[in-house]
Design a protein around this motif. Sequence first.
Motif, PDB file in Angstrom:
ATOM      1  N   TYR A 145      50.071  44.183  27.594  1.00 20.48           N
ATOM      2  CA  TYR A 145      49.916  43.498  28.880  1.00 20.48           C
ATOM      3  C   TYR A 145      50.589  42.131  28.795  1.00 20.48           C
ATOM      4  O   TYR A 145      50.277  41.330  27.920  1.00 20.48           O
ATOM      5  N   HIS A 146      51.509  41.858  29.733  1.00 16.84           N
ATOM      6  CA  HIS A 146      52.321  40.649  29.647  1.00 16.84           C
ATOM      7  C   HIS A 146      52.257  39.751  30.875  1.00 16.84           C
ATOM      8  O   HIS A 146      52.480  38.539  30.746  1.00 16.84           O
ATOM      9  N   SER A 147      52.021  40.298  32.064  1.00 15.72           N
ATOM     10  CA  SER A 147      52.151  39.496  33.291  1.00 15.72           C
ATOM     11  C   SER A 147      51.002  39.766  34.251  1.00 15.72           C
ATOM     12  O   SER A 147      50.655  40.931  34.491  1.00 15.72           O
ATOM     13  N   ASN A 148      50.451  38.680  34.826  1.00 15.38           N
ATOM     14  CA  ASN A 148      49.430  38.816  35.867  1.00 15.38           C
ATOM     15  C   ASN A 148      50.110  38.984  37.229  1.00 15.38           C
ATOM     16  O   ASN A 148      50.004  38.121  38.110  1.00 15.38           O
ATOM     17  N   ILE A 149      50.809  40.098  37.404  1.00 17.32           N
ATOM     18  CA  ILE A 149      51.640  40.292  38.590  1.00 17.32           C
ATOM     19  C   ILE A 149      50.812  40.246  39.869  1.00 17.32           C
ATOM     20  O   ILE A 149      51.243  39.668  40.877  1.00 17.32           O
ATOM     21  N   VAL A 150      49.627  40.834  39.849  1.00 17.87           N
ATOM     22  CA  VAL A 150      48.782  40.847  41.048  1.00 17.87           C
ATOM     23  C   VAL A 150      48.463  39.427  41.496  1.00 17.87           C
ATOM     24  O   VAL A 150      48.497  39.115  42.695  1.00 17.87           O
ATOM     25  N   ASP A 151      48.192  38.545  40.555  1.00 21.63           N
ATOM     26  CA  ASP A 151      47.838  37.162  40.891  1.00 21.63           C
ATOM     27  C   ASP A 151      49.021  36.385  41.451  1.00 21.63           C
ATOM     28  O   ASP A 151      48.822  35.346  42.100  1.00 21.63           O
ATOM     29  N   TYR A 152      50.248  36.851  41.195  1.00 19.37           N
ATOM     30  CA  TYR A 152      51.417  36.157  41.734  1.00 19.37           C
ATOM     31  C   TYR A 152      51.356  36.057  43.253  1.00 19.37           C
ATOM     32  O   TYR A 152      51.835  35.083  43.843  1.00 19.37           O
ATOM     33  N   PHE A 153      50.776  37.078  43.885  1.00 22.91           N
ATOM     34  CA  PHE A 153      50.827  37.150  45.347  1.00 22.91           C
ATOM     35  C   PHE A 153      49.871  36.159  46.017  1.00 22.91           C
ATOM     36  O   PHE A 153      49.910  36.014  47.231  1.00 22.91           O
ATOM     37  N   ASP A 154      49.036  35.485  45.237  1.00 20.43           N
ATOM     38  CA  ASP A 154      48.251  34.376  45.783  1.00 20.43           C
ATOM     39  C   ASP A 154      49.146  33.198  46.146  1.00 20.43           C
ATOM     40  O   ASP A 154      48.752  32.328  46.911  1.00 20.43           O
TER      41      ASP A 154
ATOM     42  N   THR B 120      44.808  37.693  25.037  1.00 23.61           N
ATOM     43  CA  THR B 120      43.706  36.749  24.811  1.00 23.61           C
ATOM     44  C   THR B 120      42.386  37.343  25.292  1.00 23.61           C
ATOM     45  O   THR B 120      42.363  38.251  26.128  1.00 23.61           O
ATOM     46  N   PRO B 121      41.259  36.825  24.798  1.00 20.82           N
ATOM     47  CA  PRO B 121      39.952  37.256  25.320  1.00 20.82           C
ATOM     48  C   PRO B 121      39.798  36.972  26.811  1.00 20.82           C
ATOM     49  O   PRO B 121      39.134  37.739  27.517  1.00 20.82           O
ATOM     50  N   PHE B 122      40.388  35.875  27.297  1.00 17.37           N
ATOM     51  CA  PHE B 122      40.307  35.565  28.726  1.00 17.37           C
ATOM     52  C   PHE B 122      40.947  36.666  29.565  1.00 17.37           C
ATOM     53  O   PHE B 122      40.391  37.093  30.587  1.00 17.37           O
ATOM     54  N   ILE B 123      42.111  37.146  29.145  1.00 19.05           N
ATOM     55  CA  ILE B 123      42.794  38.213  29.887  1.00 19.05           C
ATOM     56  C   ILE B 123      41.980  39.502  29.813  1.00 19.05           C
ATOM     57  O   ILE B 123      41.890  40.254  30.795  1.00 19.05           O
ATOM     58  N   ARG B 124      41.352  39.777  28.681  1.00 19.83           N
ATOM     59  CA  ARG B 124      40.522  40.986  28.587  1.00 19.83           C
ATOM     60  C   ARG B 124      39.344  40.911  29.558  1.00 19.83           C
ATOM     61  O   ARG B 124      39.019  41.893  30.223  1.00 19.83           O
ATOM     62  N   ARG B 125      38.706  39.737  29.648  1.00 27.15           N
ATOM     63  CA  ARG B 125      37.615  39.574  30.617  1.00 27.15           C
ATOM     64  C   ARG B 125      38.134  39.726  32.045  1.00 27.15           C
ATOM     65  O   ARG B 125      37.478  40.349  32.887  1.00 27.15           O
ATOM     66  N   HIS B 126      39.294  39.172  32.307  1.00 31.00           N
ATOM     67  CA  HIS B 126      39.891  39.260  33.644  1.00 31.00           C
ATOM     68  C   HIS B 126      40.159  40.717  34.029  1.00 31.00           C
ATOM     69  O   HIS B 126      39.834  41.157  35.139  1.00 31.00           O
ATOM     70  N   LEU B 127      40.741  41.479  33.119  1.00 33.99           N
ATOM     71  CA  LEU B 127      41.065  42.882  33.409  1.00 33.99           C
ATOM     72  C   LEU B 127      39.803  43.737  33.485  1.00 33.99           C
ATOM     73  O   LEU B 127      39.771  44.742  34.197  1.00 33.99           O
TER      74      LEU B 127
ATOM     75  N   GLN C 122      36.735  42.579  34.568  1.00 39.45           N
ATOM     76  CA  GLN C 122      35.980  42.224  35.772  1.00 39.45           C
ATOM     77  C   GLN C 122      36.718  42.591  37.060  1.00 39.45           C
ATOM     78  O   GLN C 122      36.106  43.052  38.015  1.00 39.45           O
ATOM     79  N   ASP C 123      38.034  42.398  37.095  1.00 40.68           N
ATOM     80  CA  ASP C 123      38.793  42.600  38.330  1.00 40.68           C
ATOM     81  C   ASP C 123      39.444  43.971  38.436  1.00 40.68           C
ATOM     82  O   ASP C 123      39.750  44.428  39.537  1.00 40.68           O
ATOM     83  N   PHE C 124      39.704  44.627  37.306  1.00 42.96           N
ATOM     84  CA  PHE C 124      40.395  45.915  37.320  1.00 42.96           C
ATOM     85  C   PHE C 124      39.532  47.061  36.808  1.00 42.96           C
ATOM     86  O   PHE C 124      39.899  48.222  36.975  1.00 42.96           O
ATOM     87  N   ASP C 125      38.438  46.760  36.139  1.00 44.71           N
ATOM     88  CA  ASP C 125      37.616  47.781  35.475  1.00 44.71           C
ATOM     89  C   ASP C 125      38.434  48.580  34.461  1.00 44.71           C
ATOM     90  O   ASP C 125      38.194  49.776  34.259  1.00 44.71           O
ATOM     91  N   LEU C 126      39.392  47.927  33.824  1.00 50.02           N
ATOM     92  CA  LEU C 126      40.277  48.647  32.910  1.00 50.02           C
ATOM     93  C   LEU C 126      39.568  49.097  31.645  1.00 50.02           C
ATOM     94  O   LEU C 126      40.029  50.018  30.964  1.00 50.02           O
ATOM     95  N   ASP C 127      38.446  48.453  31.313  1.00 53.11           N
ATOM     96  CA  ASP C 127      37.718  48.881  30.126  1.00 53.11           C
ATOM     97  C   ASP C 127      37.135  50.278  30.305  1.00 53.11           C
ATOM     98  O   ASP C 127      36.754  50.924  29.324  1.00 53.11           O
ATOM     99  N   ARG C 128      37.074  50.755  31.556  1.00 56.45           N
ATOM    100  CA  ARG C 128      36.547  52.095  31.829  1.00 56.45           C
ATOM    101  C   ARG C 128      37.626  53.172  31.821  1.00 56.45           C
ATOM    102  O   ARG C 128      37.313  54.355  31.960  1.00 56.45           O
ATOM    103  N   CYS C 129      38.896  52.755  31.716  1.00 57.98           N
ATOM    104  CA  CYS C 129      39.957  53.766  31.774  1.00 57.98           C
ATOM    105  C   CYS C 129      40.880  53.731  30.559  1.00 57.98           C
ATOM    106  O   CYS C 129      41.712  54.622  30.407  1.00 57.98           O
ATOM    107  N   THR C 130      40.752  52.744  29.702  1.00 55.34           N
ATOM    108  CA  THR C 130      41.547  52.709  28.478  1.00 55.34           C
ATOM    109  C   THR C 130      40.893  51.741  27.507  1.00 55.34           C
ATOM    110  O   THR C 130      40.018  50.954  27.888  1.00 55.34           O
ATOM    111  N   LYS C 131      41.291  51.786  26.257  1.00 52.43           N
ATOM    112  CA  LYS C 131      40.758  50.869  25.252  1.00 52.43           C
ATOM    113  C   LYS C 131      41.507  49.545  25.338  1.00 52.43           C
ATOM    114  O   LYS C 131      42.727  49.504  25.155  1.00 52.43           O
ATOM    115  N   LEU C 132      40.778  48.474  25.617  1.00 56.36           N
ATOM    116  CA  LEU C 132      41.373  47.139  25.682  1.00 56.36           C
ATOM    117  C   LEU C 132      41.222  46.459  24.325  1.00 56.36           C
ATOM    118  O   LEU C 132      40.115  46.228  23.853  1.00 56.36           O
TER     119      LEU C 132
END
Length: 642
Positions: free
Chosen positions: A162-171, A201-208, A210-220
Amino acid sequence: MLPIPLLPLQQRRECKDIAIAMQDYTGSHHQQHRVLIYTACYNVIDGVTLTIRKIEKEILSSGGHVCIVTTKSGIASNTNIDGLFHPNRRVIFLDNSVPIPLVYDVNNPETQYHLGFSLSSQIQKQIGEFEPTVIHVTVPDCACLSVIEYARENDIPLMGTYHSNIVDYFDHYPGMAWIKPLLRAFFRHNYNFLQSLYVPTPFIRRHLTQDFDLDRCTKLKIWGRGIDINKFSPEHRCQSFRRKLGFGDDDVVIGMVGRLVPEKRPDIFARVMYRLDKEGVNFKALVVGTGPCQDKLKSIPNTTFVGWMTGDDLSMAYASCDIFLFPSSVETFGNVTLEAAASGLPLVVERNCSGHLVRDGFNGYACTAGDVDSFYDATLDLVLDRSKRRQYAINSRQFSLTLEQHSVVKEMLSNYTNVVNDFYGTYDGQHANRDEAWNESFRGGTQPKPFVLKLIVLFFVLSFRLLWFVTTCFDLFQGVVISLIISRVSSVIYSGVVEYCNNGVNNQGWTKQHQESDGLLGDNEWDNNLKSSSDTNMKQRRSKSSSNLVSYHATANSSLRRVRQISDGYGQNESIFEIEEESRRYSDDVNFSLKIGDWNGFQVLAQYIVTFIEFLCRVDSVLGSHLNRRYSAWKTKRYEHQ
């Protein structure tokens, strides 16, 4: 650890027993993988591609093979920079991609990003010839789905970074927030098929989570970033380099490195520079990078723009600064911040995204996102306190030594090994088995590109090509026709103003109109001036006329400056205002016609659309899987009868 033999695709599942046996071995050796890396814009030199190139070098130095699949972005000369010529390396360019209009900059082709759409049969043939043992994706776009589909069809282990917070760019783009739910769902669908997704980073893991529920679809999992502590070092500080740019030996130079786009918040950097200048603080600034906002920033006082830099020049630019100010709030790790720290600079950065690289009050300051006052106060404190700058610089360098590049990048080889072992050991070398284990997480079904999604992607591709065609035509029209019109109008106005200056007091009527519009003269003052026509008031009149003549020339000069600003497309105040408006989140003072797409109702509607599309994709996926099983059973039965 024993290496996996390089087997043909049809025999790849036989690696299972080898992979399981390897799990009992420990040691410093890594499997000699054949890694296929998909990244969207390899020839655009940014944080993503620099990280990929570091991984490449580590794979090759370990005796492995690497294949890069990418679009024809950037410039071709960037393909083999830093001596990346190696018999075990190849680069495949997609034959189906289009430049992205939103970030199109005709003056900077090296920053031209492309979007890939699919893998053609020819590209798939080249990938098959490479025979990858693991596939690594770095961006969840349309072409990524095709890469995922290829990996699943051939049962090749699959992971991502994971390299870019592309979704957040649109803010940071007015009127575009409504698209965030659509992108969030699309990216989640991509990541759902990966065995593991490595975040920085741990911050990005928390972000993904809480906002994407990615921990439920792949190993972070967390994989950080490393720095070449020899390439980026205080030793590269160069006084002759500073003097060449007009910096004195005692000047405090504030540096910023990165793409000049709204989401990187160059407006905050500009605001801080303007406030320092207004307060009479002695400073200089250096900006390394280009982008759509570059022209709007050129009016910043005491600031030098040098464009993109690489290699030794970039190392020298970092080390020759005294403070690093980087207000971006969309970073996933902050590669430029780490490079600045390794170069021995005190850091002023945003708290969440780059805060893991800064200990507040130790090697810099971590500021609140979007808070201009916070960034200004931190920068001012470092500019005025030389001893603090010196101590923070030492601390930054010491911290960077803990993230030495080789040891960090080498971890990725272990990650590849773990993904391969997990695929053959846990899932028996079949993606279908992983689908069953993670079945509840697939909101859009277990088919990467179901028929419904293919239709949506097709519509998107056609719309994108149309948008690119319109953008190209508009740029051509603007460059040929509008520029001629502006040039002609500017010359006419310029000639008129010059003639007006030469005529002086004879053009009082026209002068009154311009002076009143600029606030130079009020109605009463003008009437009093006209009434002074008697011979007894001649002396006073001449004195007034002389004063007015100075005002006439001041008005003319102001008009000339305005003409030049109009012809250039920006003014000093307007430039910063425009960037700030592009970056501001949900502010009330922005024109509603621009912000209507950010209205909560649009985002709710977009979320309903996402839910409906995911339902159709699930139905499509279930029907497709059922038909495939029926077809396979029929084919097997027919084969047995024969």
